[in-house]
Design a protein around this motif. Structure first.
Motif, short mmCIF file in Angstrom:
data_model
loop_
_atom_site.label_atom_id
_atom_site.label_comp_id
_atom_site.label_asym_id
_atom_site.label_seq_id
_atom_site.Cartn_x
_atom_site.Cartn_y
_atom_site.Cartn_z
N GLY A 1 0.91 -1.11 -0.18
CA GLY A 1 0.02 0.03 0.04
C GLY A 1 0.73 1.31 -0.05
O GLY A 1 0.26 2.39 0.54
N CYS A 2 2.42 1.21 -0.41
CA CYS A 2 2.96 2.26 -0.23
C CYS A 2 3.45 3.06 -1.57
O CYS A 2 3.49 1.97 -2.59
N ASP A 3 3.73 4.14 -1.64
CA ASP A 3 4.19 4.68 -2.90
C ASP A 3 5.71 4.74 -2.92
O ASP A 3 6.35 4.98 -3.91
N GLY A 4 6.45 4.63 -1.78
CA GLY A 4 7.86 4.62 -1.51
C GLY A 4 8.48 3.96 -0.68
O GLY A 4 7.82 3.18 0.39
N ALA A 5 9.73 3.67 -0.73
CA ALA A 5 10.16 2.88 0.11
C ALA A 5 11.62 3.39 0.64
O ALA A 5 12.32 3.77 -0.35
N PHE A 6 12.24 3.48 1.72
CA PHE A 6 13.38 3.76 2.48
C PHE A 6 14.00 2.57 2.79
O PHE A 6 13.56 1.91 3.74
N VAL A 7 15.14 2.28 1.97
CA VAL A 7 15.94 0.76 2.43
C VAL A 7 17.18 1.06 2.77
O VAL A 7 17.88 1.97 2.64
N ALA A 8 17.74 -0.27 3.31
CA ALA A 8 18.96 -0.15 3.83
C ALA A 8 19.78 -1.10 2.91
O ALA A 8 19.53 -0.97 1.54
N THR A 9 20.40 -2.21 3.23
CA THR A 9 21.15 -2.99 2.34
C THR A 9 20.73 -4.32 2.07
O THR A 9 21.21 -5.04 1.11
N THR A 10 19.72 -4.82 2.83
CA THR A 10 19.41 -6.32 2.82
C THR A 10 17.84 -6.34 2.29
O THR A 10 17.84 -7.65 1.73
N GLU A 11 17.21 -5.42 2.10
CA GLU A 11 15.91 -5.79 1.65
C GLU A 11 15.92 -6.20 0.07
O GLU A 11 16.34 -5.22 -0.67
N ARG A 12 15.37 -7.02 -0.34
CA ARG A 12 15.39 -7.36 -1.93
C ARG A 12 14.15 -7.04 -2.50
O ARG A 12 13.04 -7.30 -2.26
N ILE A 13 14.50 -6.06 -3.46
CA ILE A 13 13.58 -5.46 -4.12
C ILE A 13 13.82 -6.00 -5.61
O ILE A 13 14.61 -5.58 -6.49
N ASP A 14 12.82 -7.19 -6.04
CA ASP A 14 12.81 -7.67 -7.26
C ASP A 14 11.54 -7.48 -8.15
O ASP A 14 10.59 -6.90 -7.47
N ALA A 15 11.58 -8.18 -9.11
CA ALA A 15 10.24 -8.20 -10.12
C ALA A 15 9.22 -8.76 -9.48
O ALA A 15 8.07 -8.07 -9.48
N ALA A 16 9.31 -9.71 -8.74
CA ALA A 16 7.98 -10.30 -7.92
C ALA A 16 7.46 -9.52 -7.18
O ALA A 16 6.15 -9.27 -6.91
N LEU A 17 8.26 -8.70 -6.25
CA LEU A 17 7.84 -7.75 -5.14
C LEU A 17 7.17 -6.59 -6.01
O LEU A 17 6.30 -6.10 -5.36
N LEU A 18 7.90 -6.11 -7.06
CA LEU A 18 7.40 -5.07 -7.63
C LEU A 18 5.99 -5.24 -8.15
O LEU A 18 4.96 -4.49 -8.19
N ASP A 19 5.84 -6.42 -8.96
CA ASP A 19 4.67 -6.89 -9.24
C ASP A 19 3.40 -6.90 -8.30
O ASP A 19 2.17 -6.66 -8.45
N ALA A 20 3.75 -7.43 -7.08
CA ALA A 20 2.94 -7.36 -5.89
C ALA A 20 2.60 -5.90 -5.20
O ALA A 20 1.69 -5.83 -4.43
N CYS A 21 3.32 -5.05 -5.61
CA CYS A 21 3.21 -3.68 -5.34
C CYS A 21 3.21 -2.60 -6.16
O CYS A 21 4.24 -1.85 -6.71
N PRO A 22 2.18 -2.73 -7.04
CA PRO A 22 1.76 -1.84 -8.29
C PRO A 22 2.07 -0.19 -7.88
O PRO A 22 2.35 0.46 -8.84
N ARG A 23 1.49 0.11 -6.84
CA ARG A 23 1.48 1.52 -6.41
C ARG A 23 3.05 2.18 -6.12
O ARG A 23 3.15 3.29 -6.19
#
Length: 333
Positions: A50-72
């Motif tokens: 439900g988010c528009d943005g993310a503030f991340v560190a070094t370990t959070e994996r942002i991949d295609a599957a996650l992006l598809d589940a978070c279209p916003r």
């Protein structure tokens, strides 16, 4: 996070400094994971949906599957310089802005890299453990005799900002001879100022008394230094890794520390961290630190503020200062 708040929603995936949160919360609606423990992939996906943005560190994996589940999602801003945890092409294809935090940690990381080199070469950790264990009974001529740093040959694998900063410390501060390997050579003027000599990787491994690894982690640099490369290093050499875990084959390194040719190693990064290969934990001739090369308070705060700068600029319609895929800025936000 107030679900009725009309402001852009941003997930902050780790505990960060209060002044940075205050800056962000002035114009963004925040969901803060106020913990040093990383979110599980499932929890990350659920909270980011439900988010528009993310503030991340070094370990959070942002991949295609996650992006598809978070279209916003429209922006992923990291407070680290490395971004191998983020699938940049997948983000670009979906119009998601990605930023990192270069430059602000260069000198601090180089300080730590050289401190690690000194501690490794002069057997600081090993001798401290000996002393604390009450084993120091008398002096001997070769008690923890290590390797000289001054006047030795410093080899740098990866001559970007941090590599050059390490080089300056070695050459200008310790009179070291400098050889390096990089995908592209430095300008002739830079080489001349440092007395740097570009060599191929095999020559670098063979000539370096002290090898410092500072390359980014990519599929191409996975196990860039493995058993074959370690075998080419000169007997008694040391290795320092302040790059990323996975650039060095940790299992092969543990064997090279046990059986030669290496005298010692200094490691701030590991494959599968925070797990560490048991062979490295068991070795007395290795200095181990928990990924803290950039960890001065001033630098870590600057890294977090830079990630905040990128988020705030993006959601206000401006230009994020360290965007990695600026082409997405031409698309509607």
């Amino acid at each position: 996070m107030d679900l009725q708040d009309p402001r852009p929603r941003v997930l902050v995936t780790r505990r960060i400094f209060a002044p940075v949160l205050e800056r962000l919360s002035a114009s963004l609606s925040l969901d803060v994971h106020d913990s040093d423990q990383a979110l599980s992939p499932e929890a990350l996906r659920e909270r980011l949906a439900g988010c528009d943005g993310a503030f991340v560190a070094t370990t959070e994996r942002i991949d295609a599957a996650l992006l598809d589940a978070c279209p916003r999602l429209r922006a992923v801003c990291s407070m680290a310089v490395g971004y191998n945890n983020i699938d940049l092409p997948a983000c670009t294809a979906r119009g998601v802005l990605v930023s990192n935090a270069p430059d602000v940690l260069t000198e601090t990381t180089a300080d730590f890299g050289f401190a690690l080199l000194l501690a490794t070469a002069r057997r600081v950790t090993e001798s401290e453990h000996f002393l604390r264990a009450g084993q120091w009974r008398t002096w001997s001529v070769d008690l923890f005799a290590g390797q000289d740093v001054h006047g030795a040959t410093l080899g740098i694998l990866g001559m970007g900002r941090i590599g050059q900063a390490v080089a300056r410390r070695g050459v200008l501060g310790f009179g070291m001879k400098l050889v390096y390997h990089n995908r592209s050579r430095l300008p002739a003027q830079t080489e001349a100022a440092l007395g740097a000599r570009w060599v191929d990787k095999d020559t670098l491994l063979a000539e370096a008394d002290h090898l410092v690894i500072v390359v980014p982690y990519t599929p191409e640099t996975h196990h860039l230094v493995g058993a074959a490369e370690l075998a080419r290093m000169k007997p008694g050499a040391t290795l320092v890794n302040i790059a990323r875990g996975g650039v060095v084959d940790d299992a092969a390194l543990a064997q090279a520390l046990r059986d030669g040719p290496l005298a010692a190693a200094g490691l701030d990064v590991f494959e599968g961290e925070p797990s560490v290969h048991p062979g490295l934990l068991a070795a007395s001739n290795v200095v181990l630190t928990p990924h803290i090369a950039s960890a001065s308070l001033r630098t870590r705060l600057a890294m977090a503020h830079l990630a905040a700068d990128n988020l705030l600029a993006f959601f206000s319609g401006g230009t994020p200062p360290t965007a990695l895929n600026r082409e997405v800025l031409a698309r509607p936000r």
